[in-house]
Design an enzyme around this catalytic site. Structure first.
Site, PDB file in Angstrom:
ATOM      1  N   HIS A   1       0.852  -1.188   0.000  1.00 31.94           N
ATOM      2  CA  HIS A   1       0.000   0.000   0.000  1.00 31.94           C
ATOM      3  C   HIS A   1       0.895   1.247   0.000  1.00 31.94           C
ATOM      4  O   HIS A   1       2.044   1.191   0.468  1.00 31.94           O
ATOM      5  CB  HIS A   1      -0.890  -0.043   1.254  1.00 31.94           C
ATOM      6  CG  HIS A   1      -1.811   1.112   1.414  1.00 31.94           C
ATOM      7  ND1 HIS A   1      -1.433   2.287   2.014  1.00 31.94           N
ATOM      8  CD2 HIS A   1      -3.113   1.266   1.065  1.00 31.94           C
ATOM      9  CE1 HIS A   1      -2.449   3.119   2.032  1.00 31.94           C
ATOM     10  NE2 HIS A   1      -3.477   2.540   1.457  1.00 31.94           N
ATOM     11  N   PRO A   2       0.409   2.390  -0.503  1.00 30.87           N
ATOM     12  CA  PRO A   2       1.273   3.582  -0.571  1.00 30.87           C
ATOM     13  C   PRO A   2       1.869   4.052   0.748  1.00 30.87           C
ATOM     14  O   PRO A   2       2.865   4.783   0.739  1.00 30.87           O
ATOM     15  CB  PRO A   2       0.339   4.642  -1.164  1.00 30.87           C
ATOM     16  CG  PRO A   2      -0.604   3.863  -2.014  1.00 30.87           C
ATOM     17  CD  PRO A   2      -0.840   2.583  -1.255  1.00 30.87           C
ATOM     18  N   ARG A   3       1.304   3.643   1.883  1.00 27.51           N
ATOM     19  CA  ARG A   3       1.890   4.045   3.165  1.00 27.51           C
ATOM     20  C   ARG A   3       2.930   3.054   3.673  1.00 27.51           C
ATOM     21  O   ARG A   3       3.524   3.266   4.719  1.00 27.51           O
ATOM     22  CB  ARG A   3       0.797   4.218   4.227  1.00 27.51           C
ATOM     23  CG  ARG A   3       0.142   5.583   4.221  1.00 27.51           C
ATOM     24  CD  ARG A   3      -0.618   5.835   5.528  1.00 27.51           C
ATOM     25  NE  ARG A   3       0.259   5.816   6.681  1.00 27.51           N
ATOM     26  CZ  ARG A   3      -0.161   5.715   7.947  1.00 27.51           C
ATOM     27  NH1 ARG A   3      -1.452   5.607   8.201  1.00 27.51           N
ATOM     28  NH2 ARG A   3       0.692   5.710   8.945  1.00 27.51           N
ATOM     29  N   LYS A   4       3.168   1.974   2.948  1.00 27.86           N
ATOM     30  CA  LYS A   4       4.107   0.963   3.413  1.00 27.86           C
ATOM     31  C   LYS A   4       5.536   1.289   2.966  1.00 27.86           C
ATOM     32  O   LYS A   4       5.798   2.324   2.361  1.00 27.86           O
ATOM     33  CB  LYS A   4       3.663  -0.415   2.928  1.00 27.86           C
ATOM     34  CG  LYS A   4       2.283  -0.835   3.461  1.00 27.86           C
ATOM     35  CD  LYS A   4       2.220  -0.756   4.978  1.00 27.86           C
ATOM     36  CE  LYS A   4       0.931  -1.360   5.552  1.00 27.86           C
ATOM     37  NZ  LYS A   4      -0.242  -0.504   5.321  1.00 27.86           N
ATOM     38  N   ILE A   5       6.485   0.392   3.252  1.00 31.27           N
ATOM     39  CA  ILE A   5       7.899   0.660   3.003  1.00 31.27           C
ATOM     40  C   ILE A   5       8.149   0.909   1.515  1.00 31.27           C
ATOM     41  O   ILE A   5       8.799   1.873   1.129  1.00 31.27           O
ATOM     42  CB  ILE A   5       8.771  -0.502   3.513  1.00 31.27           C
ATOM     43  CG1 ILE A   5       8.598  -0.670   5.029  1.00 31.27           C
ATOM     44  CG2 ILE A   5      10.244  -0.252   3.169  1.00 31.27           C
ATOM     45  CD1 ILE A   5       9.013   0.542   5.837  1.00 31.27           C
TER      46      ILE A   5
END
Length: 372
Positions: free
Chosen positions: A176-180
């Site tokens: 997801h865009p908030r992941k690493i």
């Protein structure tokens, strides 16, 4: 100032352009390459791309034979996808409280949560910090239970030298865009279990096995595949992974240094031997601070913050279905109300860090007065 900004540039654009030009968009050679890259980082034999971490958790449960009526032990503090995957399989999540210092499942409470109906344990690596896996796996082994790492936030994390995703029966990452790293949407299942990997490969693609001329359908499977478009983005991101991890860890250390001495704010910790990814930088506020008032005050200063993650038993669906009292999971309840996620990503400047800390200092002081 946003919570997170993915590190994207012309490399991702070029990678997507190559896929579009090829005319082959679905799961193919680029997905296979991305899988090899993740397996190398995790340190596993197999890595299998899926459409999200949620579908990855579901597939892992299906692949391990979890059935309706079974129980799966999970921490109480996580994004609800952890419990949803269990429920989607017809099984029952059993919530265990967390450690205050790490936000991770408390291994000391695991044994008492295991019953004759327990069929798996699924710890979460909260915010990119690996759970204390050795005692968790040891307890599970004594009971003959597989362990699935919800490693959604932990790509590149290390536990005593071993990669997140390689510490148990299987691991599941999120992109997801908030992941690493990000593929926009996507996930990956890692494992060293050949039989499990083979079954997941069939299940994620409609339950099909390809023969000489056409496919045969041997399972009632799912369409949980990742496209080559997403995988191409992922491979471009993987070339940046060392820089991303270094940037997050460096900025986290600098933020922690700036927060030292700020009364009522407790910075995240990483126990010895565990290397945090800092997918999210989550502080804990003292109980006399109104965390939600801090979020509102930070927003007024144009700094985005949010809760840490969710005490799942406090959410309407789980509250209605399981009726778990707040004091049954005291640390989870406290974390739900007092954990605060601050902005953190490699692109932050020193001035940005100063802005975050100054805004937090003022917001905490104001929230204390409002709570008094």
């Amino acid at each position: 100032m946003r919570l997170n900004v993915p590190l994207l540039d012309d490399q991702e654009l070029a990678a997507v352009g190559e896929v579009l030009a090829s005319g082959y968009l679905t799961q193919g050679a680029r997905t296979a390459r991305f899988e090899r890259e993740i397996a190398e980082v995790a340190g596993t034999t197999h890595a299998q791309a899926v459409s999200s971490a949620t579908t990855g958790l579901h597939l892992a449960l299906v692949g391990l034979g979890i059935q309706p009526g079974d129980e799966v032990v999970i921490p109480g503090f996580s994004f609800p996808a952890t419990a949803n995957a269990v429920i989607q399989q017809g099984a029952t999540p059993v919530f265990v409280d967390i450690q205050r210092s790490t936000f991770n499942l408390d291994p000391g409470l695991l044994e008492s949560a295991i019953t004759e109906r327990t069929r798996a344990v699924m710890p979460v690596h909260a915010f990119g910090l690996c759970a204390d896996m050795d005692p968790i796996v040891a307890i599970a082994d004594r009971h003959g239970l597989p362990v699935i790492e919800d490693a959604a936030c932990a790509l590149g994390g290390l536990y005593h030298g071993r990669g997140a995703g390689s510490l148990a029966t299987a691991g599941v990452f999120s992109f997801h865009p908030r992941k690493i790293i990000t593929t926009a949407e996507g996930g990956m299942i890692t494992t060293d279990d050949d039989a499990l990997a083979e079954r997941i490969a069939v299940l994620r693609a409609h339950g099909a096995v390809r023969g000489e001329l056409f496919m045969e359908f041997v399972e009632a499977g799912f369409n949980y595949r990742l496209s080559d478009v997403h995988a191409a983005i992922g491979s471009a991101q993987m070339r940046k992974l060392p820089m991303i991890l270094h940037g997050r860890r460096t900025r986290a250390a600098e933020l922690t240094e700036r927060l030292a001495g700020l009364d009522g704010v407790h910075a995240p910790v990483a126990p010895e031997g565990i290397e945090h990814t800092y997918q999210s930088y989550v502080v804990r506020l003292d109980d006399d601070i109104d965390r939600d008032a801090v979020i509102r005050a930070m927003r007024a200063k144009d700094v985005e913050t949010t809760l840490g993650t969710y005490g799942m038993h406090l959410q309407p669906y789980f509250r209605a279905r399981f009726d778990i009292a707040d004091d049954a999971l005291p640390e989870t309840t406290r974390a739900h109300h007092q954990a605060l996620t601050l902005p953190l990503y490699p692109q932050l400047t020193d001035d940005d860090l100063d802005t975050i800390v100054d805004a937090l200092r003022d917001s905490v002081a104001t929230s204390r007065r409002e709570a008094a």
